[in-house]
Scaffold this active site. Structure first.
Site, PDB file in Angstrom:
ATOM      1  N   ASP A 104       0.727  -1.000   0.158  1.00 34.79           N
ATOM      2  CA  ASP A 104       0.017   0.007  -0.074  1.00 34.79           C
ATOM      3  C   ASP A 104       0.935   1.502   0.013  1.00 34.79           C
ATOM      4  OD1 ASP A 104      -2.270  -1.761   0.386  1.00 34.79           O
ATOM      5  OD2 ASP A 104      -1.686  -1.966   2.498  1.00 34.79           O
ATOM      6  N   ALA A 109       1.370   3.085  -2.491  1.00 36.00           N
ATOM      7  CA  ALA A 109       0.987   3.945  -3.625  1.00 36.00           C
ATOM      8  C   ALA A 109       1.879   3.675  -4.720  1.00 36.00           C
ATOM      9  CB  ALA A 109       1.055   5.502  -3.239  1.00 36.00           C
ATOM     10  N   LYS A 110       2.168   2.386  -5.136  1.00 37.86           N
ATOM     11  CA  LYS A 110       2.866   2.232  -6.224  1.00 37.86           C
ATOM     12  C   LYS A 110       2.358   2.407  -7.680  1.00 37.86           C
ATOM     13  CE  LYS A 110       3.091  -2.307  -4.776  1.00 37.86           C
ATOM     14  NZ  LYS A 110       2.622  -2.147  -3.032  1.00 37.86           N
ATOM     15  N   GLY A 144      -4.012  -4.000  -3.908  1.00 34.80           N
ATOM     16  CA  GLY A 144      -4.828  -2.943  -4.011  1.00 34.80           C
ATOM     17  C   GLY A 144      -4.146  -1.859  -4.601  1.00 34.80           C
ATOM     18  N   HIS A 145      -4.300  -1.665  -6.091  1.00 39.63           N
ATOM     19  CA  HIS A 145      -3.702  -0.406  -6.682  1.00 39.63           C
ATOM     20  C   HIS A 145      -4.815   0.615  -7.220  1.00 39.63           C
ATOM     21  CE1 HIS A 145      -0.390  -3.289  -8.085  1.00 39.63           C
ATOM     22  NE2 HIS A 145      -0.326  -2.909  -6.934  1.00 39.63           N
ATOM     23  N   GLN A 167       2.095  -6.189  -3.309  1.00 40.91           N
ATOM     24  CA  GLN A 167       2.403  -6.297  -1.854  1.00 40.91           C
ATOM     25  C   GLN A 167       3.866  -5.297  -1.710  1.00 40.91           C
ATOM     26  OE1 GLN A 167       1.532  -9.543  -3.296  1.00 40.91           O
ATOM     27  NE2 GLN A 167      -0.511  -9.063  -2.868  1.00 40.91           N
ATOM     28  N   THR A 174      -7.824  -1.467   0.265  1.00 43.66           N
ATOM     29  CA  THR A 174      -8.328  -1.151  -1.047  1.00 43.66           C
ATOM     30  C   THR A 174      -9.168  -2.540  -1.139  1.00 43.66           C
ATOM     31  OG1 THR A 174      -6.340  -0.236  -1.748  1.00 43.66           O
ATOM     32  CG2 THR A 174      -7.955  -0.535  -3.407  1.00 43.66           C
ATOM     33  N   VAL A 217       2.328  14.348  -3.266  1.00 46.87           N
ATOM     34  CA  VAL A 217       1.662  15.065  -2.181  1.00 46.87           C
ATOM     35  C   VAL A 217       0.235  14.944  -2.536  1.00 46.87           C
ATOM     36  CG1 VAL A 217       3.634  16.731  -1.740  1.00 46.87           C
ATOM     37  CG2 VAL A 217       1.993  17.219  -3.729  1.00 46.87           C
TER      38      VAL A 217
HETATM   39  P1  IMP Z   1      -2.687 -12.794   1.685  1.00 49.39           P
HETATM   40  O1  IMP Z   1      -1.859 -12.300   0.519  1.00 49.39           O
HETATM   41  O2  IMP Z   1      -4.003 -12.588   1.486  1.00 49.39           O
HETATM   42  O3  IMP Z   1      -2.550 -14.244   1.806  1.00 49.39           O
HETATM   43  O4  IMP Z   1      -2.283 -11.994   3.090  1.00 49.39           O
HETATM   44  C1  IMP Z   1      -1.002 -12.343   3.785  1.00 49.39           C
HETATM   45  C2  IMP Z   1      -0.916 -10.774   4.436  1.00 49.39           C
HETATM   46  O5  IMP Z   1      -0.151  -9.991   3.463  1.00 49.39           O
HETATM   47  C3  IMP Z   1      -1.953 -10.081   5.399  1.00 49.39           C
HETATM   48  O6  IMP Z   1      -1.243  -9.488   6.380  1.00 49.39           O
HETATM   49  C4  IMP Z   1      -2.482  -9.136   4.156  1.00 49.39           C
HETATM   50  O7  IMP Z   1      -3.248  -8.076   5.128  1.00 49.39           O
HETATM   51  C5  IMP Z   1      -1.437  -8.655   3.457  1.00 49.39           C
HETATM   52  N1  IMP Z   1      -1.316  -8.220   2.326  1.00 49.39           N
HETATM   53  C6  IMP Z   1      -1.760  -9.076   1.089  1.00 49.39           C
HETATM   54  N2  IMP Z   1      -1.736  -8.228  -0.052  1.00 49.39           N
HETATM   55  C7  IMP Z   1      -1.414  -6.858   0.321  1.00 49.39           C
HETATM   56  C8  IMP Z   1      -1.264  -5.796  -0.241  1.00 49.39           C
HETATM   57  O8  IMP Z   1      -1.368  -5.644  -1.401  1.00 49.39           O
HETATM   58  N3  IMP Z   1      -1.173  -4.646   0.532  1.00 49.39           N
HETATM   59  C9  IMP Z   1      -0.934  -4.671   1.925  1.00 49.39           C
HETATM   60  N4  IMP Z   1      -0.973  -5.759   2.583  1.00 49.39           N
HETATM   61  C10 IMP Z   1      -1.433  -6.840   1.886  1.00 49.39           C
END
Ligand code: IMP
Length: 427
Positions: A13, A15-16, A40-41, A223, A301, A416
Protein backbone atom coordinates in the site's frame (compact mmCIF):
# COMPACT_ATOMS: atom_id res chain seq x y z
CA UNK A 1 16.32 -2.84 -23.80
CA UNK A 2 16.74 -2.54 -20.03
CA UNK A 3 13.65 -3.04 -17.91
CA UNK A 4 12.42 -1.20 -14.81
CA UNK A 5 10.78 -2.50 -11.65
CA UNK A 6 8.55 -0.60 -9.24
CA UNK A 7 8.53 -2.24 -5.82
CA UNK A 8 7.12 -1.27 -2.43
CA UNK A 9 9.69 -1.27 0.38
CA UNK A 10 7.28 -1.51 3.32
CA UNK A 11 4.25 -3.72 4.05
CA UNK A 12 2.38 -2.84 0.86
CA UNK A 13 0.00 0.00 0.00
CA UNK A 14 2.87 2.40 -0.69
CA UNK A 15 0.96 3.97 -3.62
CA UNK A 16 2.96 2.07 -6.23
CA UNK A 17 0.01 2.34 -8.61
CA UNK A 18 0.60 6.06 -9.04
CA UNK A 19 4.27 5.59 -9.96
CA UNK A 20 3.44 2.74 -12.34
CA UNK A 21 0.76 4.90 -13.91
CA UNK A 22 3.20 7.76 -14.50
CA UNK A 23 5.95 5.50 -15.84
CA UNK A 24 3.44 3.57 -17.93
CA UNK A 25 3.35 6.48 -20.39
CA UNK A 26 6.87 5.63 -21.53
CA UNK A 27 6.62 1.83 -21.47
CA UNK A 28 5.06 -0.60 -23.90
CA UNK A 29 4.68 -3.46 -21.42
CA UNK A 30 3.54 -3.43 -17.78
CA UNK A 31 3.93 -6.78 -16.09
CA UNK A 32 2.78 -8.22 -12.79
CA UNK A 33 4.93 -11.07 -11.50
CA UNK A 34 3.50 -12.07 -8.10
CA UNK A 35 0.37 -12.32 -5.98
CA UNK A 36 -3.20 -12.17 -7.14
CA UNK A 37 -6.30 -10.18 -6.31
CA UNK A 38 -4.89 -9.47 -2.83
CA UNK A 39 -3.17 -6.34 -4.16
CA UNK A 40 -4.89 -2.98 -4.21
CA UNK A 41 -3.71 -0.45 -6.78
CA UNK A 42 -5.49 2.87 -6.86
CA UNK A 43 -5.02 5.24 -9.78
CA UNK A 44 -6.57 8.70 -9.80
CA UNK A 45 -7.01 10.62 -13.03
CA UNK A 46 -8.69 13.92 -12.22
CA UNK A 47 -12.16 13.03 -10.96
CA UNK A 48 -11.87 9.38 -11.99
CA UNK A 49 -10.58 6.73 -9.59
CA UNK A 50 -9.70 3.21 -10.70
CA UNK A 51 -9.16 0.43 -8.17
CA UNK A 52 -7.43 -2.68 -9.47
CA UNK A 53 -6.53 -5.71 -7.45
CA UNK A 54 -5.56 -8.28 -10.06
CA UNK A 55 -4.99 -6.56 -13.39
CA UNK A 56 -1.72 -4.67 -13.94
CA UNK A 57 -2.07 -0.89 -13.65
CA UNK A 58 -0.93 -0.62 -17.27
CA UNK A 59 -4.33 -1.89 -18.41
CA UNK A 60 -5.64 1.67 -18.11
CA UNK A 61 -3.48 2.65 -21.09
CA UNK A 62 -4.48 1.10 -24.40
CA UNK A 63 -0.94 1.58 -25.85
CA UNK A 64 0.47 -0.71 -23.15
CA UNK A 65 0.42 -4.51 -23.25
CA UNK A 66 -0.42 -5.59 -19.72
CA UNK A 67 0.84 -8.98 -18.68
CA UNK A 68 -0.23 -11.23 -15.81
CA UNK A 69 2.82 -13.43 -15.44
CA UNK A 70 3.10 -17.10 -14.56
CA UNK A 71 3.93 -16.20 -10.94
CA UNK A 72 0.37 -15.08 -10.21
CA UNK A 73 -2.65 -16.87 -8.83
CA UNK A 74 -5.85 -15.92 -10.61
CA UNK A 75 -9.49 -16.11 -9.62
CA UNK A 76 -11.29 -15.98 -12.98
CA UNK A 77 -14.49 -14.22 -11.76
CA UNK A 78 -12.32 -11.42 -10.35
CA UNK A 79 -10.42 -11.13 -13.63
CA UNK A 80 -13.68 -10.81 -15.53
CA UNK A 81 -15.17 -8.38 -13.02
CA UNK A 82 -12.20 -6.01 -13.32
CA UNK A 83 -12.27 -6.21 -17.12
CA UNK A 84 -16.01 -5.44 -17.13
CA UNK A 85 -15.55 -2.48 -14.79
CA UNK A 86 -12.96 -0.98 -17.12
CA UNK A 87 -15.01 -1.57 -20.23
CA UNK A 88 -17.98 0.11 -18.54
CA UNK A 89 -15.76 3.09 -17.73
CA UNK A 90 -14.82 3.34 -21.41
CA UNK A 91 -11.32 1.84 -21.07
CA UNK A 92 -10.84 -0.64 -23.94
CA UNK A 93 -9.58 -4.07 -22.87
CA UNK A 94 -8.74 -6.69 -25.48
CA UNK A 95 -5.49 -8.00 -26.88
CA UNK A 96 -3.66 -5.49 -24.66
CA UNK A 97 -4.27 -7.77 -21.66
CA UNK A 98 -2.37 -11.05 -21.64
CA UNK A 99 -2.70 -13.79 -19.05
CA UNK A 100 -0.08 -16.48 -18.58
CA UNK A 101 -1.17 -20.05 -19.31
CA UNK A 102 1.12 -21.01 -16.41
CA UNK A 103 -0.48 -18.77 -13.80
CA UNK A 104 -2.37 -20.81 -11.22
CA UNK A 105 -6.13 -20.92 -10.83
CA UNK A 106 -7.93 -20.11 -7.58
CA UNK A 107 -11.06 -22.17 -6.89
CA UNK A 108 -13.71 -21.57 -4.21
CA UNK A 109 -12.28 -24.43 -2.15
CA UNK A 110 -9.10 -22.37 -1.74
CA UNK A 111 -11.10 -19.59 -0.12
CA UNK A 112 -12.88 -22.11 2.07
CA UNK A 113 -9.52 -23.56 3.16
CA UNK A 114 -8.33 -20.08 4.00
CA UNK A 115 -11.49 -19.26 5.91
CA UNK A 116 -11.06 -22.37 8.08
CA UNK A 117 -7.36 -21.70 8.72
CA UNK A 118 -7.97 -18.06 9.58
CA UNK A 119 -10.72 -19.05 12.04
CA UNK A 120 -7.97 -20.37 14.31
CA UNK A 121 -7.33 -17.31 16.47
CA UNK A 122 -3.78 -18.39 17.33
CA UNK A 123 -2.66 -19.30 13.83
CA UNK A 124 -4.43 -16.41 12.09
CA UNK A 125 -2.28 -14.29 9.74
CA UNK A 126 -4.92 -11.69 8.91
CA UNK A 127 -5.02 -12.52 5.20
CA UNK A 128 -7.17 -10.88 2.56
CA UNK A 129 -9.37 -14.00 2.25
CA UNK A 130 -8.85 -14.25 -1.51
CA UNK A 131 -7.52 -17.82 -1.57
CA UNK A 132 -3.97 -16.69 -2.27
CA UNK A 133 -2.09 -18.83 0.28
CA UNK A 134 -3.97 -22.10 -0.34
CA UNK A 135 -3.57 -21.73 -4.12
CA UNK A 136 0.20 -21.21 -3.79
CA UNK A 137 0.29 -24.18 -1.40
CA UNK A 138 -1.25 -26.30 -4.14
CA UNK A 139 1.24 -24.91 -6.67
CA UNK A 140 4.29 -25.98 -4.68
CA UNK A 141 2.54 -29.19 -3.59
CA UNK A 142 1.90 -29.87 -7.34
CA UNK A 143 -0.72 -32.67 -7.06
CA UNK A 144 -3.81 -30.49 -6.66
CA UNK A 145 -2.89 -27.45 -8.69
CA UNK A 146 -4.51 -26.27 -11.92
CA UNK A 147 -2.84 -23.84 -14.30
CA UNK A 148 -4.77 -21.35 -16.41
CA UNK A 149 -3.90 -23.20 -19.65
CA UNK A 150 -5.58 -26.34 -18.32
CA UNK A 151 -8.95 -24.56 -18.26
CA UNK A 152 -8.96 -24.62 -22.06
CA UNK A 153 -9.10 -28.42 -22.29
CA UNK A 154 -12.55 -29.61 -21.32
CA UNK A 155 -11.89 -33.30 -20.86
CA UNK A 156 -8.61 -32.70 -19.07
CA UNK A 157 -10.15 -30.17 -16.67
CA UNK A 158 -13.00 -32.53 -15.87
CA UNK A 159 -10.53 -35.33 -15.08
CA UNK A 160 -8.36 -33.07 -12.93
CA UNK A 161 -11.26 -31.73 -10.88
CA UNK A 162 -12.62 -35.27 -10.43
CA UNK A 163 -9.28 -36.12 -8.78
CA UNK A 164 -8.83 -32.93 -6.82
CA UNK A 165 -12.25 -31.98 -5.48
CA UNK A 166 -13.01 -35.21 -3.53
CA UNK A 167 -9.66 -34.87 -1.75
CA UNK A 168 -10.38 -31.24 -0.93
CA UNK A 169 -13.87 -32.15 0.26
CA UNK A 170 -12.56 -34.77 2.72
CA UNK A 171 -10.17 -32.24 4.13
CA UNK A 172 -12.73 -29.41 4.29
CA UNK A 173 -15.40 -31.62 5.87
CA UNK A 174 -12.96 -32.75 8.58
CA UNK A 175 -12.74 -29.12 9.66
CA UNK A 176 -16.48 -28.50 9.42
CA UNK A 177 -16.27 -26.60 6.12
CA UNK A 178 -18.30 -26.61 2.90
CA UNK A 179 -17.80 -29.18 0.19
CA UNK A 180 -17.90 -28.76 -3.58
CA UNK A 181 -19.26 -30.65 -6.56
CA UNK A 182 -16.58 -31.46 -9.17
CA UNK A 183 -19.04 -31.46 -12.08
CA UNK A 184 -20.50 -28.10 -11.11
CA UNK A 185 -17.04 -26.58 -10.71
CA UNK A 186 -15.97 -27.99 -14.07
CA UNK A 187 -18.96 -26.43 -15.82
CA UNK A 188 -18.48 -23.12 -14.04
CA UNK A 189 -14.78 -22.90 -14.89
CA UNK A 190 -15.30 -24.02 -18.50
CA UNK A 191 -17.63 -21.04 -18.77
CA UNK A 192 -14.92 -18.73 -17.43
CA UNK A 193 -12.38 -20.29 -19.77
CA UNK A 194 -14.29 -18.98 -22.78
CA UNK A 195 -14.04 -15.44 -21.41
CA UNK A 196 -10.36 -15.82 -20.58
CA UNK A 197 -9.39 -17.58 -23.83
CA UNK A 198 -8.66 -14.44 -25.89
CA UNK A 199 -6.19 -13.28 -23.24
CA UNK A 200 -4.35 -16.52 -22.51
CA UNK A 201 -0.84 -16.89 -23.91
CA UNK A 202 2.63 -18.16 -23.18
CA UNK A 203 3.66 -14.87 -21.59
CA UNK A 204 7.30 -15.90 -21.19
CA UNK A 205 7.55 -16.04 -24.98
CA UNK A 206 5.62 -12.80 -25.32
CA UNK A 207 8.05 -11.06 -22.94
CA UNK A 208 11.19 -12.62 -24.39
CA UNK A 209 10.04 -11.39 -27.82
CA UNK A 210 9.38 -7.94 -26.38
CA UNK A 211 12.90 -7.82 -24.99
CA UNK A 212 14.35 -8.95 -28.31
CA UNK A 213 12.35 -6.21 -30.04
CA UNK A 214 13.78 -3.58 -27.66
CA UNK A 215 10.44 -2.77 -26.04
CA UNK A 216 10.34 -0.94 -22.72
CA UNK A 217 9.13 -3.24 -19.95
CA UNK A 218 7.94 -2.17 -16.52
CA UNK A 219 7.54 -4.75 -13.77
CA UNK A 220 4.95 -3.94 -11.14
CA UNK A 221 5.38 -5.66 -7.78
CA UNK A 222 2.31 -6.40 -5.71
CA UNK A 223 2.37 -6.17 -1.90
CA UNK A 224 5.49 -4.83 -0.20
CA UNK A 225 8.98 -6.23 0.35
CA UNK A 226 8.27 -6.86 4.04
CA UNK A 227 5.51 -9.24 2.90
CA UNK A 228 7.89 -11.28 0.71
CA UNK A 229 7.53 -14.97 1.57
CA UNK A 230 11.28 -15.49 1.97
CA UNK A 231 12.59 -12.19 3.27
CA UNK A 232 9.55 -10.59 4.87
CA UNK A 233 8.33 -10.73 8.46
CA UNK A 234 7.57 -14.43 8.29
CA UNK A 235 5.04 -15.92 8.96
CA UNK A 236 3.08 -12.63 8.67
CA UNK A 237 3.76 -12.35 4.96
CA UNK A 238 2.03 -13.16 1.71
CA UNK A 239 2.75 -16.40 -0.18
CA UNK A 240 4.77 -15.02 -3.08
CA UNK A 241 8.04 -13.23 -3.85
CA UNK A 242 7.14 -9.57 -3.85
CA UNK A 243 10.79 -8.48 -4.03
CA UNK A 244 12.20 -8.07 -7.55
CA UNK A 245 13.69 -11.55 -7.14
CA UNK A 246 10.19 -12.73 -8.06
CA UNK A 247 10.55 -11.33 -11.58
CA UNK A 248 12.74 -14.12 -12.89
CA UNK A 249 10.56 -16.97 -11.60
CA UNK A 250 7.29 -15.08 -12.00
CA UNK A 251 7.77 -14.06 -15.64
CA UNK A 252 10.76 -15.91 -17.09
CA UNK A 253 12.74 -12.71 -17.63
CA UNK A 254 16.27 -12.97 -16.19
CA UNK A 255 16.97 -10.32 -13.59
CA UNK A 256 20.02 -8.91 -15.41
CA UNK A 257 17.60 -7.18 -17.79
CA UNK A 258 16.11 -5.17 -14.92
CA UNK A 259 18.48 -2.24 -14.63
CA UNK A 260 16.35 0.30 -12.78
CA UNK A 261 14.64 -0.57 -9.52
CA UNK A 262 12.45 2.08 -7.95
CA UNK A 263 11.66 1.55 -4.27
CA UNK A 264 8.36 3.15 -3.29
CA UNK A 265 7.82 4.20 0.31
CA UNK A 266 5.25 6.18 2.22
CA UNK A 267 6.39 9.12 4.33
CA UNK A 268 5.25 6.99 7.29
CA UNK A 269 4.49 3.28 7.68
CA UNK A 270 1.28 1.28 7.44
CA UNK A 271 0.41 -2.35 7.70
CA UNK A 272 -2.76 -4.45 7.35
CA UNK A 273 -3.14 -7.82 8.96
CA UNK A 274 -1.25 -9.24 11.89
CA UNK A 275 2.45 -9.19 12.65
CA UNK A 276 5.02 -7.06 14.46
CA UNK A 277 5.34 -3.38 13.59
CA UNK A 278 7.92 -1.67 15.83
CA UNK A 279 7.05 1.93 14.94
CA UNK A 280 3.28 1.47 15.21
CA UNK A 281 1.43 4.43 16.72
CA UNK A 282 -1.17 2.78 18.88
CA UNK A 283 -2.01 6.04 20.62
CA UNK A 284 -5.80 6.08 20.76
CA UNK A 285 -8.62 7.93 18.95
CA UNK A 286 -7.04 11.37 19.42
CA UNK A 287 -3.52 10.16 18.63
CA UNK A 288 -1.21 10.66 15.67
CA UNK A 289 -1.80 7.09 14.44
CA UNK A 290 -5.52 7.76 14.00
CA UNK A 291 -4.83 11.15 12.47
CA UNK A 292 -2.56 9.56 9.83
CA UNK A 293 -5.17 6.86 9.17
CA UNK A 294 -7.90 9.46 8.61
CA UNK A 295 -5.91 11.95 6.53
CA UNK A 296 -4.08 9.22 4.58
CA UNK A 297 -7.35 7.29 4.02
CA UNK A 298 -5.58 4.24 5.39
CA UNK A 299 -8.21 1.59 4.79
CA UNK A 300 -7.48 -1.53 2.73
CA UNK A 301 -8.36 -1.29 -0.97
CA UNK A 302 -9.20 -5.01 -1.07
CA UNK A 303 -10.83 -5.63 2.31
CA UNK A 304 -11.66 -2.15 3.62
CA UNK A 305 -9.87 -2.99 6.89
CA UNK A 306 -8.38 -0.02 8.77
CA UNK A 307 -4.62 -0.10 8.29
CA UNK A 308 -2.27 0.12 11.26
CA UNK A 309 -0.14 3.24 11.03
CA UNK A 310 3.15 4.46 12.49
CA UNK A 311 6.35 6.43 12.01
CA UNK A 312 8.78 5.78 9.21
CA UNK A 313 11.23 2.98 9.95
CA UNK A 314 14.61 3.45 8.29
CA UNK A 315 15.95 0.19 9.77
CA UNK A 316 13.31 -1.72 7.82
CA UNK A 317 13.88 0.43 4.73
CA UNK A 318 17.63 -0.15 4.64
CA UNK A 319 16.91 -3.87 4.84
CA UNK A 320 14.34 -3.93 2.03
CA UNK A 321 16.17 -1.42 -0.18
CA UNK A 322 19.26 -3.62 -0.13
CA UNK A 323 17.30 -6.83 -0.77
CA UNK A 324 15.38 -5.18 -3.60
CA UNK A 325 18.54 -3.71 -5.11
CA UNK A 326 16.75 -0.36 -5.23
CA UNK A 327 18.50 2.45 -7.10
CA UNK A 328 16.27 5.26 -5.85
CA UNK A 329 13.25 5.84 -3.64
CA UNK A 330 10.03 7.77 -4.13
CA UNK A 331 8.40 9.24 -1.01
CA UNK A 332 4.61 9.08 -1.21
CA UNK A 333 1.85 10.74 0.85
CA UNK A 334 4.14 13.38 2.33
CA UNK A 335 1.14 15.74 2.55
CA UNK A 336 -0.44 13.47 5.19
CA UNK A 337 2.16 14.54 7.78
CA UNK A 338 1.37 18.27 7.54
CA UNK A 339 0.25 19.88 10.78
CA UNK A 340 2.37 17.78 13.13
CA UNK A 341 4.68 19.66 15.48
CA UNK A 342 7.40 17.07 15.04
CA UNK A 343 7.96 13.96 12.95
CA UNK A 344 9.96 10.89 13.90
CA UNK A 345 12.04 8.32 12.04
CA UNK A 346 13.30 5.12 13.60
CA UNK A 347 17.06 4.87 13.04
CA UNK A 348 17.86 1.75 15.11
CA UNK A 349 16.21 -0.70 17.52
CA UNK A 350 16.79 -1.87 21.02
CA UNK A 351 16.56 -5.64 21.29
CA UNK A 352 16.89 -7.27 24.74
CA UNK A 353 18.58 -4.14 26.04
CA UNK A 354 21.10 -3.87 23.21
CA UNK A 355 21.09 -1.38 20.37
CA UNK A 356 20.96 -3.02 16.93
CA UNK A 357 21.11 -1.45 13.45
CA UNK A 358 19.91 -4.43 11.43
CA UNK A 359 16.36 -5.63 10.80
CA UNK A 360 15.47 -9.00 12.36
CA UNK A 361 12.88 -10.28 9.91
CA UNK A 362 11.67 -13.16 12.10
CA UNK A 363 8.41 -12.03 13.60
CA UNK A 364 9.25 -13.31 17.10
CA UNK A 365 12.50 -11.30 17.17
CA UNK A 366 11.03 -8.18 15.58
CA UNK A 367 8.16 -8.21 18.09
CA UNK A 368 10.69 -7.58 20.86
CA UNK A 369 12.35 -4.61 19.15
CA UNK A 370 11.83 -1.09 20.47
CA UNK A 371 12.49 1.72 17.99
CA UNK A 372 15.19 4.33 18.61
CA UNK A 373 13.84 7.60 17.17
CA UNK A 374 15.33 10.66 15.61
CA UNK A 375 12.95 13.63 15.90
CA UNK A 376 12.70 16.33 13.26
CA UNK A 377 10.63 19.53 13.20
CA UNK A 378 7.25 19.22 11.53
CA UNK A 379 5.57 21.72 9.18
CA UNK A 380 2.13 23.27 9.23
CA UNK A 381 1.72 24.10 5.53
CA UNK A 382 -0.64 22.16 3.27
CA UNK A 383 1.58 20.44 0.68
CA UNK A 384 -1.09 19.31 -1.75
CA UNK A 385 -0.53 22.30 -4.03
CA UNK A 386 3.28 21.89 -4.21
CA UNK A 387 4.48 21.07 -7.72
CA UNK A 388 8.24 21.67 -7.69
CA UNK A 389 11.03 21.15 -5.13
CA UNK A 390 11.12 24.85 -4.23
CA UNK A 391 7.42 24.75 -3.22
CA UNK A 392 8.14 22.44 -0.27
CA UNK A 393 8.52 24.12 3.13
CA UNK A 394 12.08 23.84 4.49
CA UNK A 395 11.11 21.35 7.24
CA UNK A 396 9.35 19.04 4.77
CA UNK A 397 12.36 19.15 2.44
CA UNK A 398 14.67 18.41 5.36
CA UNK A 399 12.53 15.39 6.29
CA UNK A 400 12.72 14.05 2.72
CA UNK A 401 16.48 14.61 2.55
CA UNK A 402 16.95 12.84 5.87
CA UNK A 403 15.01 9.83 4.55
CA UNK A 404 17.39 9.65 1.60
CA UNK A 405 20.42 9.84 3.91
CA UNK A 406 19.13 7.18 6.29
CA UNK A 407 18.15 4.79 3.51
CA UNK A 408 21.31 5.58 1.58
CA UNK A 409 19.55 6.25 -1.74
CA UNK A 410 18.52 9.31 -3.71
CA UNK A 411 14.89 10.38 -3.41
CA UNK A 412 13.71 10.85 -7.00
CA UNK A 413 10.04 11.72 -6.48
CA UNK A 414 7.88 13.17 -3.72
CA UNK A 415 4.13 12.70 -3.92
CA UNK A 416 1.78 15.17 -2.22
CA UNK A 417 -1.63 13.83 -3.24
CA UNK A 418 -3.28 11.04 -5.21
CA UNK A 419 -3.55 12.92 -8.49
CA UNK A 420 -0.80 12.57 -11.09
CA UNK A 421 -0.32 16.32 -11.04
CA UNK A 422 0.56 16.22 -7.33
CA UNK A 423 4.04 14.87 -8.02
CA UNK A 424 7.38 16.58 -7.46
CA UNK A 425 10.40 15.32 -9.39
CA UNK A 426 13.62 15.87 -7.45
CA UNK A 427 16.09 14.67 -10.05
P1 IMP B 1 -2.66 -12.81 1.73
O1 IMP B 1 -1.74 -12.25 0.70
O2 IMP B 1 -4.12 -12.56 1.44
O3 IMP B 1 -2.38 -14.25 2.02
O4 IMP B 1 -2.39 -12.03 3.12
C1 IMP B 1 -1.14 -12.16 3.81
C2 IMP B 1 -0.76 -10.86 4.46
O5 IMP B 1 -0.40 -9.92 3.46
C3 IMP B 1 -1.88 -10.17 5.25
O6 IMP B 1 -1.31 -9.46 6.33
C4 IMP B 1 -2.47 -9.18 4.25
O7 IMP B 1 -3.11 -8.11 4.89
C5 IMP B 1 -1.19 -8.74 3.55
N1 IMP B 1 -1.41 -8.26 2.19
C6 IMP B 1 -1.66 -8.99 1.09
N2 IMP B 1 -1.76 -8.19 0.02
C7 IMP B 1 -1.51 -6.95 0.43
C8 IMP B 1 -1.42 -5.68 -0.24
O8 IMP B 1 -1.54 -5.55 -1.46
N3 IMP B 1 -1.17 -4.61 0.54
C9 IMP B 1 -0.96 -4.71 1.88
N4 IMP B 1 -1.03 -5.87 2.54
C10 IMP B 1 -1.30 -6.98 1.83
Amino acid sequence: MPATCVVGLQWGDEAKGKIVDILGDSHQFVVRYNGGANAGHTVVWGDRTFKLSLLPTGVLKPHVTSVIGNGLVVYPPRFMEEVEQLVKAGVPVGKNLVLSDHAHVIFPYHMEEERLAEADADAKIGTTGRGIGPCYQDKVGRRYAVRVGELLHEHHLETRLRQIVPFKNRFLQAFGGKSFDPKQLTDEYLGYAEKLRPHIADTTRVLQAALAADKDILFEAAQGSLLDVDHGTFPYVTSSSSLPSGIWTGTGIPSRHVTRIIGVIKAYTSRVGRGPFPTELDDGPQGIGERIRKIGREFGTVTGRPRRTGWLDSVALRYTASLAGADEVTVMLLDVLSGLEEVKISTAYTLRGERIDHFPSDAYELAQCEPVYETLPGWSEDLTGCRKPGDLPAAARKYVDRIGELVGLPVSVVSVGPDRAQTIHLK
